[in-house]
Scaffold this motif. Structure first.
Motif, short mmCIF file in Angstrom:
data_model
loop_
_atom_site.label_atom_id
_atom_site.label_comp_id
_atom_site.label_asym_id
_atom_site.label_seq_id
_atom_site.Cartn_x
_atom_site.Cartn_y
_atom_site.Cartn_z
N LEU A 100 0.83 -1.21 0.00
CA LEU A 100 0.00 0.00 0.00
C LEU A 100 0.86 1.26 0.00
CD1 LEU A 100 -2.89 -1.04 2.42
CD2 LEU A 100 -2.93 -0.92 -0.08
N ALA A 101 1.96 1.23 0.74
CA ALA A 101 2.87 2.39 0.75
C ALA A 101 3.43 2.64 -0.65
CB ALA A 101 3.99 2.18 1.75
N GLN A 102 3.79 1.58 -1.36
CA GLN A 102 4.31 1.71 -2.73
C GLN A 102 3.20 2.15 -3.69
OE1 GLN A 102 7.44 1.29 -4.10
NE2 GLN A 102 8.17 1.26 -2.00
N LYS A 103 2.04 1.54 -3.56
CA LYS A 103 0.92 1.85 -4.45
C LYS A 103 0.52 3.32 -4.37
CE LYS A 103 -3.79 0.32 -5.52
NZ LYS A 103 -4.83 -0.67 -5.21
N TYR A 104 0.55 3.86 -3.16
CA TYR A 104 0.08 5.23 -2.96
C TYR A 104 1.20 6.21 -2.63
CZ TYR A 104 -4.48 3.01 -2.88
OH TYR A 104 -5.61 2.29 -3.22
N GLU A 105 2.44 5.89 -3.00
CA GLU A 105 3.56 6.75 -2.64
C GLU A 105 3.47 8.14 -3.24
OE1 GLU A 105 7.41 5.37 -3.87
OE2 GLU A 105 6.69 4.80 -5.85
N ASN A 106 2.81 8.30 -4.37
CA ASN A 106 2.69 9.61 -5.01
C ASN A 106 1.31 10.24 -4.81
OD1 ASN A 106 5.35 9.62 -6.07
ND2 ASN A 106 4.66 8.22 -7.67
N GLN A 107 0.51 9.66 -3.93
CA GLN A 107 -0.85 10.12 -3.68
C GLN A 107 -0.91 10.82 -2.33
OE1 GLN A 107 -3.84 9.82 -5.62
NE2 GLN A 107 -4.41 11.30 -4.06
N THR A 108 -1.50 11.99 -2.30
CA THR A 108 -1.75 12.69 -1.05
C THR A 108 -3.23 12.53 -0.73
OG1 THR A 108 -0.02 14.29 -1.52
CG2 THR A 108 -1.66 14.92 0.13
N PHE A 109 -3.52 12.03 0.46
CA PHE A 109 -4.91 11.82 0.85
C PHE A 109 -5.40 12.96 1.73
CE2 PHE A 109 -3.56 7.49 -0.16
CZ PHE A 109 -4.59 7.13 -1.02
N ASP A 110 -6.69 13.28 1.56
CA ASP A 110 -7.34 14.30 2.36
C ASP A 110 -8.09 13.70 3.53
OD1 ASP A 110 -6.82 16.76 0.68
OD2 ASP A 110 -7.72 15.42 -0.80
N LEU A 111 -8.35 12.39 3.45
CA LEU A 111 -9.08 11.71 4.50
C LEU A 111 -8.80 10.22 4.43
CD1 LEU A 111 -11.36 11.86 6.72
CD2 LEU A 111 -12.94 11.28 4.89
N PHE A 112 -8.69 9.60 5.62
CA PHE A 112 -8.60 8.15 5.74
C PHE A 112 -9.85 7.69 6.48
CE2 PHE A 112 -4.07 9.34 5.65
CZ PHE A 112 -3.63 8.55 4.61
N ILE A 113 -10.41 6.55 6.05
CA ILE A 113 -11.55 5.96 6.74
C ILE A 113 -11.20 4.51 7.05
CG2 ILE A 113 -13.99 5.31 6.61
CD1 ILE A 113 -14.40 7.63 4.64
N ALA A 114 -11.32 4.13 8.31
CA ALA A 114 -11.06 2.76 8.74
C ALA A 114 -12.37 2.12 9.18
CB ALA A 114 -10.06 2.75 9.90
N VAL A 115 -12.67 0.96 8.61
CA VAL A 115 -13.87 0.23 8.98
C VAL A 115 -13.42 -1.09 9.63
CG1 VAL A 115 -16.03 -0.79 8.18
CG2 VAL A 115 -15.13 1.28 7.06
N GLY A 116 -13.49 -1.13 10.96
CA GLY A 116 -13.08 -2.31 11.72
C GLY A 116 -11.86 -2.02 12.58
N ASP A 117 -11.73 -2.79 13.66
CA ASP A 117 -10.61 -2.62 14.61
C ASP A 117 -9.26 -2.76 13.91
OD1 ASP A 117 -12.57 -2.47 16.54
OD2 ASP A 117 -12.12 -4.40 17.44
N LEU A 118 -9.12 -3.83 13.18
CA LEU A 118 -7.85 -4.11 12.51
C LEU A 118 -7.50 -3.01 11.51
CD1 LEU A 118 -5.49 -6.04 12.17
CD2 LEU A 118 -6.85 -7.28 10.49
N SER A 119 -8.50 -2.51 10.82
CA SER A 119 -8.27 -1.42 9.86
C SER A 119 -7.79 -0.16 10.55
CB SER A 119 -9.54 -1.11 9.07
OG SER A 119 -9.88 -2.16 8.23
N LEU A 120 -8.36 0.14 11.71
CA LEU A 120 -7.94 1.32 12.45
C LEU A 120 -6.48 1.19 12.87
CD1 LEU A 120 -8.43 4.04 13.80
CD2 LEU A 120 -9.39 2.80 15.76
N GLN A 121 -6.11 0.05 13.42
CA GLN A 121 -4.73 -0.17 13.82
C GLN A 121 -3.79 -0.09 12.61
OE1 GLN A 121 -4.88 -4.02 15.64
NE2 GLN A 121 -5.97 -3.29 17.44
N PHE A 122 -4.16 -0.75 11.55
CA PHE A 122 -3.31 -0.80 10.37
C PHE A 122 -3.20 0.57 9.71
CE2 PHE A 122 -2.09 -1.80 6.06
CZ PHE A 122 -1.15 -2.81 6.23
N LEU A 123 -4.32 1.25 9.56
CA LEU A 123 -4.32 2.55 8.88
C LEU A 123 -3.60 3.61 9.70
CD1 LEU A 123 -5.22 3.70 6.23
CD2 LEU A 123 -7.44 4.19 7.22
N THR A 124 -3.64 3.49 11.02
CA THR A 124 -2.89 4.42 11.88
C THR A 124 -1.40 4.30 11.58
OG1 THR A 124 -4.57 4.34 13.60
CG2 THR A 124 -2.37 5.05 14.26
#
Length: 161
Positions: A100-124
């Motif tokens: 995911l870091a490689q896939k989105y290395e040139n992308q700037t995000f304005d918002l992250f949304i995590a759905v689920g406990d594991l997603s919150l930990q991982f996305l953080t």
């Protein structure tokens, strides 16, 4: 209903009115939706389910519609999933984080949304690794989780009827 609660959390100013929608500042901005809402906004959603799982299948169209309506269609929406059956494997988590870091290395995000406990930990962690700690994070989890900096969300326990 879970989606109703999550939708309310998303809509009630978590980001549509405060984070993502800059006000139109001039009369010349009245013509086109892109000018009214400013530049396109990029949103990354991470689901703690396999691709095509029930939660993603139900939530994804709702989130796309909420964001699209709120931003006048000026949103680039990216959705990813964590395979929860493999999530305990450290190698899988490391590989997914690197991918995911490689896939989105040139992308700037304005918002992250995590759905689920594991997603919150991982996305953080991913947000930190991308140097995007200041980017807002909205989450919906079934259990109480410590919210990371610049994050808000809801706890929605599943109801099986």
């Amino acid at each position: 209903m879970v989606l109703g609660a999550f939708r309310r959390a998303v809509v009630t100013g978590l980001f549509l009115g405060t984070v993502l929608l800059p006000p139109a500042t001039s009369a010349s901005a009245q013509g086109s939706p892109d000018r009214i809402h400013g530049p396109r906004k990029a949103v990354l959603v991470l689901y703690a389910t396999r691709r095509g799982g029930v939660v993603e299948s139900v939530s994804d169209p709702v989130l796309r519609r909420i964001l699209g309506d709120g931003l006048g269609g000026s949103v680039d929406y990216y959705a990813e999933s964590i395979d929860i059956l493999r999530a305990d494997d450290r190698g899988y988590r490391n590989a997914l984080g690197h991918f995911l870091a490689q896939k989105y290395e040139n992308q700037t995000f304005d918002l992250f949304i995590a759905v689920g406990d594991l997603s919150l930990q991982f996305l953080t962690g991913l947000r930190e690794g991308m140097g995007a700690r200041a980017t807002p994070l909205v989450f919906a989890t079934p259990t109480h989780m410590h919210a990371p900096p610049n994050a808000t969300g809801i706890i929605v326990a599943p109801h099986f009827a």
